[in-house]
Design an enzyme around this catalytic site. Structure first.
Site, PDB file in Angstrom:
ATOM      1  N   ASP A  83     -11.577   2.151   3.329  1.00  0.00           N
ATOM      2  CA  ASP A  83     -11.788   0.710   3.216  1.00  0.00           C
ATOM      3  C   ASP A  83     -13.273   0.370   3.071  1.00  0.00           C
ATOM      4  OD1 ASP A  83      -9.726  -1.080   3.017  1.00  0.00           O
ATOM      5  OD2 ASP A  83      -9.267  -1.093   5.153  1.00  0.00           O
TER       6      ASP A  83
ATOM      7  N   LYS B  28       0.834  -1.201   0.000  1.00  0.00           N
ATOM      8  CA  LYS B  28       0.000   0.000   0.000  1.00  0.00           C
ATOM      9  C   LYS B  28       0.867   1.249   0.000  1.00  0.00           C
ATOM     10  CE  LYS B  28      -3.769  -2.483   2.092  1.00  0.00           C
ATOM     11  NZ  LYS B  28      -4.403  -2.985   3.291  1.00  0.00           N
TER      12      LYS B  28
ATOM     13  N   GLN C 168      -5.295  -1.756   9.362  1.00  0.00           N
ATOM     14  CA  GLN C 168      -4.970  -3.050   8.762  1.00  0.00           C
ATOM     15  C   GLN C 168      -5.490  -4.180   9.656  1.00  0.00           C
ATOM     16  OE1 GLN C 168      -3.409  -3.571   5.680  1.00  0.00           O
ATOM     17  NE2 GLN C 168      -3.991  -5.688   6.093  1.00  0.00           N
TER      18      GLN C 168
END
Ligand code: NAP
Length: 282
Positions: A119, A52, A96
């Site tokens: 997300d 990322k 995460q």
């Protein structure tokens, strides 16, 4: 032989578009920035986070990492999230997963400002998706939708079977497909006769995390097969699908690696740009 759906190439194209959009924003004095929070040292997460950061770098998106000790408390995690919610220079916040067991990931996701939830895991964004409204769509389902669109797979009235009902893949994907007028069935670990259900499907999408689970006897001739699974074997990365066998039977298929995986990161970059525009260009 099936047409191989090249997620790597499509992801590259999307990342190039994101890069151009980021340049345009910078010309206006707007500098998109993503914050990534990681708790503990999960080896797979470390790889994802590194990818990322590389993708941000390539797109010209600023990136800041927050590494919390694996013994961090919920208070400590929420404090970091709340600080990032307040920061004007941060447009996207990504936590995460997984995070260590005692911590409550649902509360953590819910604490992220939904306007920075790149997300797409915040209940507001999930609710909006369920209502068919504009929102952040979580990156893997969004990537699958883009791949289907790129290869002009007709979803209207198509019989789609999804294997897996997780909050990050199966459920939001079902919603996306329903919004695109597909007829959707979701199978999970308690589903009886999965193979009988998949056999009738025009499109089968597997997101369960079991190598070679989807075999040729489960799929009808000329179906479309999308493999979201990522399984790390000693021999390397494999998906959920018996690719070698199915490639000879179906019309379209995604490889692993090089299918859905690269699309996930591309859609994350896309979501950071959307978050930036929403926050800065009111
Ligand atoms: P997860 O949270 O573990 O969910 C797995 C789902 O599969 C569950 O809903 C489970 O059912 C279902 N399942 C398990 N065994 C099954 C069986 N025999 N038949 C039917 N359904 C079964 O996993 P996830 O996070 O959604 O990820 C799924 C896979 O996708 C993993 O391999 C992961 O690495 C991969 N993934 C890839 C990307 C990407 O970018 N390509 C992104 C995210 C995830 P229950 O709900 O009943 O337990």
């Amino acid at each position: 032989m099936a047409i191989i759906m090249d997620g790597k190439a499509l992801a590259k194209k999307i990342r190039q578009q994101v890069k151009e959009e980021v340049s345009r924003l910078k010309e206006k004095g707007i500098f998109p920035k993503l914050a990534v929070i990681m708790v503990g040292e999960d080896p797979a997460s470390k790889v994802y986070v590194r990818n990322k950061s590389k993708a941000c770098n390539e797109a010209g998106i600023a990136y800041e990492e927050f590494l919390l000790d694996e013994n961090s408390s919920m208070e400590e995690l929420l404090k970091v999230i709340k600080e990032l919610n307040e920061r004007k220079d941060i447009h996207g916040i990504l936590l995460q997963s997984p995070i260590p067991k005692p911590l409550d990931i649902d509360t953590a996701f819910e604490t992220i400002d939904f306007r920075k939830d790149v997300d797409g895991f915040h209940p507001i964004n999930i609710g909006r998706l369920a209502l068919g409204r504009q929102t952040f769509i979580s990156c893997t389902p969004h990537g699958v939708m883009k791949l289907l669109q790129e290869y002009q797979i007709d979803l209207k009235g198509a019989n789609v079977v999804i294997l897996g009902r997780s909050n990050i893949v199966g459920k939001p994907l079902a919603q996306c497909l329903l919004n695109a007028d597909a007829t959707v069935t979701i199978c999970h670990s308690k589903t009886k006769n999965v193979g009988e259900i998949t056999k009738n499907a025009d499109i089968v999408i597997s997101a369960i995390g079991k190598p070679k689970f989807v075999t040729k006897d489960m799929i009808k001739e000329n179906a479309v097969v999308i493999d979201v699974g990522i399984n790390r074997l000693e021999t390397g990365l494999v998906g959920d699908v018996d690719f070698e066998e199915l490639e000879k039977k179906v019309s379209y298929i995604t490889p692993v690696p090089g299918g859905v995986g690269p699309m996930t990161i591309a859609m994350l970059m896309h979501n950071v740009v959307i978050a930036t525009k929403n926050l800065e260009e009111k």
